[in-house]
Design a protein around this motif. Structure first.
Motif, PDB file in Angstrom:
ATOM      1  N   ILE A  34       0.841  -1.200   0.000  1.00 15.15           N
ATOM      2  CA  ILE A  34       0.000   0.000   0.000  1.00 15.15           C
ATOM      3  C   ILE A  34       0.878   1.253   0.000  1.00 15.15           C
ATOM      4  O   ILE A  34       0.662   2.197  -0.764  1.00 15.15           O
ATOM      5  N   TYR A  35       1.901   1.253   0.875  1.00  9.48           N
ATOM      6  CA  TYR A  35       2.780   2.423   0.979  1.00  9.48           C
ATOM      7  C   TYR A  35       3.539   2.664  -0.324  1.00  9.48           C
ATOM      8  O   TYR A  35       3.704   3.798  -0.766  1.00  9.48           O
ATOM      9  N   GLY A  36       4.003   1.590  -0.949  1.00  7.50           N
ATOM     10  CA  GLY A  36       4.780   1.735  -2.173  1.00  7.50           C
ATOM     11  C   GLY A  36       3.934   2.002  -3.408  1.00  7.50           C
ATOM     12  O   GLY A  36       4.487   2.241  -4.482  1.00  7.50           O
ATOM     13  N   GLY A  37       2.613   1.967  -3.256  1.00  8.37           N
ATOM     14  CA  GLY A  37       1.740   2.228  -4.392  1.00  8.37           C
ATOM     15  C   GLY A  37       1.530   1.027  -5.293  1.00  8.37           C
ATOM     16  O   GLY A  37       0.965   1.162  -6.387  1.00  8.37           O
ATOM     17  N   PHE A  38       1.976  -0.157  -4.835  1.00  7.02           N
ATOM     18  CA  PHE A  38       1.799  -1.355  -5.657  1.00  7.02           C
ATOM     19  C   PHE A  38       0.376  -1.901  -5.564  1.00  7.02           C
ATOM     20  O   PHE A  38      -0.116  -2.514  -6.508  1.00  7.02           O
ATOM     21  N   PHE A  39      -0.248  -1.725  -4.393  1.00  6.93           N
ATOM     22  CA  PHE A  39      -1.590  -2.258  -4.175  1.00  6.93           C
ATOM     23  C   PHE A  39      -2.507  -1.150  -3.679  1.00  6.93           C
ATOM     24  O   PHE A  39      -2.079  -0.238  -2.963  1.00  6.93           O
ATOM     25  N   SER A  40      -3.763  -1.258  -4.039  1.00  5.95           N
ATOM     26  CA  SER A  40      -4.795  -0.513  -3.326  1.00  5.95           C
ATOM     27  C   SER A  40      -5.101  -1.290  -2.047  1.00  5.95           C
ATOM     28  O   SER A  40      -4.711  -2.456  -1.920  1.00  5.95           O
TER      29      SER A  40
END
Length: 434
Positions: free
Chosen positions: A238-244
């Motif tokens: 989530i933090y890295g923007g890989f997953f919602s």
């Protein structure tokens, strides 16, 4: 009668129903429906009941609730929670109060899998209470630390409390999850420090446990490795923007299920039971959310939020003083009401005031969830205390409440720190979203 009078009567009736232990969702459905009927007529009430139910139930963001609940239940069924405790136990169990500190750390780790304070308290109570009893821990410390440590379940993400706050206030679930990371770790550290100080002052409260060899420590840490991987992948993703948040919930749930079956620690019967429990819990949360969307329009129509806003504005207090006043109200309500009921009842009233004062809604969400945690161990309701009582029926309820008191003050100090330094809550969501 005016809208304000009808609204006030509705809130009084709702409080009476909640104190009478009527299920939260049914109490809110009844008051919301009858209130809208009184203010806008039968057709409006029926129309709202149908539209809000469908609109909320079809919200894709709510998929995070069953997936994260399933992840926690499967982790518990496959023994992952035990491995968390064993790793902490091996590292610090040999110092005074070490088993209690290991319990808190285990609660924090399990919170990152389950998002539920009740599940954290129940699971870690079953895992750790017998060990602390075996080594002569005072029952006030052993039960108090489980009740308090379990509260981490609604602050450390994934948190059901944050999901409900996000839905009710239309805020980002991802931002709220990240905002809870550092405050959750801060509270966990405050609990460990509290245990250390208690056992330094009164060593008989928490005698040291057995020493472990370097090989045993390494083996325990490796055993907890898969859990740490799941937490890092979901929250880090989530933090890295890989997953919602929804995708992270699906990935996390899938990982613990695959791990359980691959290692043979999860059988079909245990998986079925975990799935059934997840469905029941999800249905309960969804009923509360749907009922909230029936109650909230009634409160808005009654003009109570506007009246409360005008009253607080007339006090001419600085924004921080107004915030402290609102948090004090939450602390008092926490002595009598269940956390989700408090959110549903108060956010339609207080949230517009918060926005008007220019207070960051994500920061406010962290503070509110922390005050809800305090309510979980506050007498006379103290849900987590009663959960621990069910695990340790031989310990009088009064001793458990006395045991949680030092941890309640640790939460109060943590709340004060978060109020004084908003950046602790906001640095992660700010760096993620810019």
């Amino acid at each position: 009668m005016s809208g304000g009078v009808i609204g006030t009567l509705g809130i009084v009736v709702l409080l009476v129903l909640l104190l009478a232990r009527v299920p939260v969702a049914f109490a809110m459905f009844l008051v919301g429906f009858l209130g809208i009927w009184a203010l806008n007529g039968w057709n409006a009430a029926m129309g709202l009941l149908g539209s809000e139910t469908f609109t909320l139930a079809s919200n894709p963001e709510l998929v995070v609730i069953p997936l994260f609940i399933l992840m926690g239940n499967v982790a518990s069924a496959s023994g992952m929670s035990r491995k968390l405790y064993d790793a902490a136990y091996a590292m610090i169990g040999q110092v005074r109060g070490g088993l209690a500190s290991a319990t808190v750390i285990g609660c924090g780790g399990f919170a990152a899998l389950s998002g539920s304070s009740v599940a954290s308290a129940l699971t870690m109570g079953k895992v750790s209470l017998g060990e602390m009893d075996r080594f002569g821990y005072d029952d006030r410390l052993s039960t108090g630390v489980i009740a308090a440590g379990g509260t981490l379940g609604i602050l450390i993400p994934p948190s059901t409390g944050f999901v409900i706050y996000a839905i009710l206030t239309e805020q980002s679930i991802g931002r709220l999850f990240l905002a809870g990371v550092l405050p959750g770790l801060l509270l966990l550290a405050a609990f460990v420090l509290t245990i250390t100080l208690l056992c330094w002052r009164r060593p008989e409260l928490g005698p040291p446990g057995p020493s472990t060899t370097a090989a045993e420590k390494l083996r325990s840490i490796l055993g907890a490795g898969p859990i740490l991987v799941v937490v890092l992948v979901t929250i880090g993703g989530i933090y890295g923007g890989f997953f919602s948040p929804v995708e992270a919930a699906g990935v996390g749930a899938g990982m613990v299920v695959v791990y359980g079956f691959a290692t043979g620690t999860l059988g079909l019967q245990a998986f079925w039971q975990a799935s059934r429990e997840s469905i029941v819990t999800t249905a309960t949360v969804m009923l509360i959310l749907i009922a909230a969307h029936v109650l909230n329009p009634f409160i808005a129509l009654s003009q109570i939020p506007a009246s409360v806003g005008a009253f607080l504005t007339a006090l001419d207090l600085p924004p921080t003083a107004t915030l402290l006043l609102i948090l004090a109200v939450y602390m008092v309500l926490g002595c009598f009401l269940e956390g989700f009921a408090m959110l549903v009842l108060t956010l339609p009233i207080f949230f517009p005031v918060i926005l008007q004062l220019g207070i960051d809604p994500i920061w406010f969400g962290v503070l509110v969830v922390l005050t809800l945690e305090m309510g979980l161990i506050s007498p006379p309701v103290g849900l987590n205390v009663f959960i621990v009582k069910s695990v340790a029926p031989q310990v009088p309820l009064g001793r458990i409440f006395r045991g949680v008191l030092p941890f309640w003050f640790a939460m109060l100090v943590t709340l004060a720190i978060l109020v004084a330094f908003p950046a602790i809550s906001l640095i992660l969501p700010t760096t993620m979203f810019g």
